[in-house]
Design an enzyme around this catalytic site. Sequence first.
Site, PDB file in Angstrom:
ATOM      1  CG  HIS A  95      40.201  -8.600 -36.850  1.00  0.00           C
ATOM      2  ND1 HIS A  95      39.278  -9.627 -37.287  1.00  0.00           N
ATOM      3  CD2 HIS A  95      39.534  -7.532 -36.665  1.00  0.00           C
ATOM      4  CE1 HIS A  95      38.070  -9.094 -37.447  1.00  0.00           C
ATOM      5  NE2 HIS A  95      38.316  -7.727 -37.119  1.00  0.00           N
ATOM      6  CG  ASP A 126      40.020 -12.821 -37.042  1.00  0.00           C
ATOM      7  OD1 ASP A 126      40.756 -12.278 -36.158  1.00  0.00           O
ATOM      8  OD2 ASP A 126      39.189 -12.261 -37.624  1.00  0.00           O
ATOM      9  N   GLY A 206      33.229  -2.825 -35.869  1.00  0.00           N
ATOM     10  CA  GLY A 206      32.993  -2.857 -34.521  1.00  0.00           C
ATOM     11  C   GLY A 206      32.186  -4.039 -33.948  1.00  0.00           C
ATOM     12  CG  ASN A 207      28.340  -5.726 -35.622  1.00  0.00           C
ATOM     13  OD1 ASN A 207      27.958  -4.746 -36.054  1.00  0.00           O
ATOM     14  ND2 ASN A 207      27.728  -6.239 -34.424  1.00  0.00           N
ATOM     15  CB  SER A 208      35.347  -7.376 -35.302  1.00  0.00           C
ATOM     16  OG  SER A 208      35.562  -7.506 -36.713  1.00  0.00           O
ATOM     17  CG  LEU A 265      45.800 -34.217 -45.010  1.00  0.00           C
ATOM     18  CD1 LEU A 265      45.509 -35.029 -43.933  1.00  0.00           C
ATOM     19  CD2 LEU A 265      45.063 -34.393 -46.218  1.00  0.00           C
ATOM     20  N   GLY A 266      49.661 -32.375 -44.214  1.00  0.00           N
ATOM     21  CA  GLY A 266      50.770 -32.824 -44.813  1.00  0.00           C
ATOM     22  C   GLY A 266      50.706 -33.366 -46.010  1.00  0.00           C
TER      23      GLY A 266
END
Lengths: 620, 392
Positions: A95, A126, A206-208, A265-266
């Site tokens: 992101h 992410d 901002g730490n992302s 997993l299906g």
Amino acid sequence: MRQPAAAQPLLTSPAVTSPGTECMASCLFIAVATLALGVDTALDVPADVLAAQDVRVAAMARATEATVAIFDAAGQGGGSGVLISPDGFALTNFHVVASGGPAMKCGLSDGVLYDAVLVGIDPVGDVALVQLLGRDDFPVAEIGDSDAVRVGQWVFAAGNPFLLADDFTPSVSYGMVSGVRRYQYPAGTLLEYTDCIQTDAAINPGNSGGPLFDADGRLIGINGRGSFEKRGRVNVGVGYAISINQALRFLGHLKSGRIVDHASLGATVSTEDDGVIVDDILESSDAFRRGLRYGDQVVQFAGRDITTANALQNVLGVFPPHWRVPMRFRRDGQTYDIVVRLESKHDPAELVGLVQREEVDPSRPPGEEPQPDAPGPDAPDPEGPQMPDLRKLLGKEPKLPAAIAERYVQRRGFANYWYNQQAQLRLWERWLEQMQDEGGDSLGYDWQIAGHVATGGEFRLTTGRQQSEIRLPQGVTGAVFRDDLSVQLSPPGSGGLLLAIHLWQRMMDEGLRTFGEVVYLGRLPYGLEGRPADCLSCLYGGVEMRLFYDEQTGALAALETYPSDDVDPCELIFSDYREAGGRILPYHWVVRFGDGEFATLEIDAYKIASPAAASGRDRE
Amino acid sequence: MTHTNLTSRTTRRLGERRALRCVIAASLVAIMACSVSIGAARAAMPVIRDVQRKVVKIYGAGGLRQMEAYQSGILVSAEGHVVTALSYVLDTDDVAAVLDDGRKFSVEFVGSDPVLELAVLKLNLGDEQVSWFDLKEAAAAAPGEPVLAVSNLYGIAAGDEPASILQGVVTAIAPLEARRGAFQANYRGDVYVVDAHANNPGAAGGALVDWRGRLLGVLGKELKSRVTGAWLNYALPVETWAGSVEAIIAGRNATGSPGLALAPEEPLTLADLGVVLVPNLLARTPAYLDAVRPGSPAASAGLRPDDLIVFVAGEPTASCSEVIETLGRIDRRDELRMAVLREGELVDVVLAAEIDEEPAGPPSSAGEVDEPAADESDSTEPAAGESNREGA
């Protein structure tokens, strides 16, 4: 580079009591002032406490060197990242890079701003991989083991909260692991945090994408989101980091330049009184073929006890598709152990569509997504009037910096196809080298291979361009390679051994270019031990072939042929590479299909009739 | 008796001592605490695990916007008694508690303390064993002491996941001056103020413990400072509530105690007193006075709108329903003692339950009416009328 517009509110964020606010402030002031004067003289702090402090300071100094401040090319937003290899590969959040295009700028604590290029993205997890350019000696983070992280352990986060650092020096926040193996719901099907680390170290916008380190400065996670709800978009003691083990499991995939999917997993499960029960299963799934059925109780998955449906979802989320995972289930009082090949969560086209939507309008995970990539409170209100997307209006990408342009190839389904090309080239060239193929004679298709079967008896394999035949202790079978190859699955029970050998010969004879689409998938496990290796996928005559290359030697370690999506592949695992016909070929073959081994073939002799030199360099 | 205990306890006002003494000492301890080494953290892990076993996830009513349908609770007895926040989450018969190991229990509402806004639940354990905090072994902390807040904030932990741990220090011991929306918090005594973000949604009812795992307090509901408007992070010290909780568990305070079970000949109603309660929307709507009819017994006794009825005839009343129910067990000819909470103070009042002479009802000499039917119409209709006027 940017004004720290958000610094002011941050100062007020720690909640303190009403009547004591001023007193508290003075209390803190005195504490800080005392520290500044030198604690050892003023307060007589025990030596071991000071020593612990020195250790912490040193760990932070080391760790922050590898911490990256990321800014998008337009300077509109950014986040954080962490370097994991000296050639500049750095992990961050999807992101953070979702809407910024392939080029970005990355600042390090040395104050230098580097050009960086997008490599690969994992929108479900992410995670994104970028490469900083211009050095081959970037400082890197020491990698920790996130599975060993325990609640109560000290950790620290480094990054660029509120894009504060004008000189790119990371901010550090210290705290504790509040929970492990946490699950945070996705937005739609993207940005799902599974098996993540919860910490009270401050994670702010901002730490992302920035690193979470253990107390010794080892990288254990990628900070990505927090719980906020009604308290505004500043830390309230609940941040989440994607486990580094998950991120590294996807690293090979990310280096492929692809848009990487997660696994399914299906089958779906629900938590019932008597355990976690399969309540739906796709008959086309590998789990079904391995024997999992409606009503079975899932007991263990990937070595973890499964007590709730959520727990299964939590463990499943850390694996890429095609990964092979051990699973234990129970039926009628009996326990079964299987190894399941996971499938993709999304159809490839569906995933591309979702990512394109993210590029225009990054999503906000349910209720509490920090949108930490945005530059703080001065970011445009998502609900309010939006700036028009210039890239959309102009209808073409802005011109890329030269350093980026030479490392970027646009292609549907890829974040950056250039890295896929490079990986293909690298594997192919190493393989040629290992084969001792110096552009000499082709090996052709006319081979005779004699040997014995590990379980007893002899075998003889005769191959040709149009057809092949194998004589095994149980009989003789053949295959014809015309028209639809996907029905040529003899000998029975092998899943198409003769076809697999044919495609192998074709790959050696004519190279990968004659195959349809060739893609470097990343690092995937093969064979019974499930060792991950670089994997190329290619298509020929409706059959997908996956090639696995040994990391040390560059040799072909295994190949798998998939006649269609919903059947088991024939797995051919090669070892004991020795000289044969002027080349290096495997003398030990393990043929696997479905649940078990079809045969182990020990080669006594390759007899290869090269088309160029018909009676050529045979070898008995 | 319990009434007196509670009153004296509350009026003793632990908060008389000024909160922020020992400032220097506190900061000194804080510095030491910050330097708690990695080794100390490792040593704390078994303690943390032990504490997590004693903190339960509670699920009940809610789920609407910003009204989370979950909170936390602390196990305080081998029989499965749980201390938690008295809140809308408990306003359903379908409250469940889930332990750190995933065991799920239905829950009985045992009683509550409306001043402290704490409730005592009992898990229907059957033969199951649980870990619990012995309140007799609870500790007290000084400012600067490192603490852990253990709760299921944000409902992060699900199923067999243990509660979340946040760390910090006690920054102050100070009287709670807080509000929730426009309302004042009922409790105004001393609380532990901490620098961890302890009181997030869902954290109420969680545990504040020291690094030896000893219980210090229970995390309170989400409140904002009355002065600064900042969200508060605090816990109610064990010493402020242990007595009340023990009394509730012992049955002395339990709602619906058998002593008043006999229905009186002429039950008392709200209208007799001349009060209107806030609309009774939830199963446990707090019994705030919405209006007081001028000239009524309530008015004469000095009751005012926004008073919270916490005791009726010595019985704790946690909700409108309990007030009405308790009144129903009192004969209208008897003198009535009540206690209300007004701006953090308990106020005792005595009401002479006369039939109001002014409005609609037939003139009567108090207590001498001999037609129960007429009584009933008298008592209900003015009340309804009152209520409608208030609502309009």
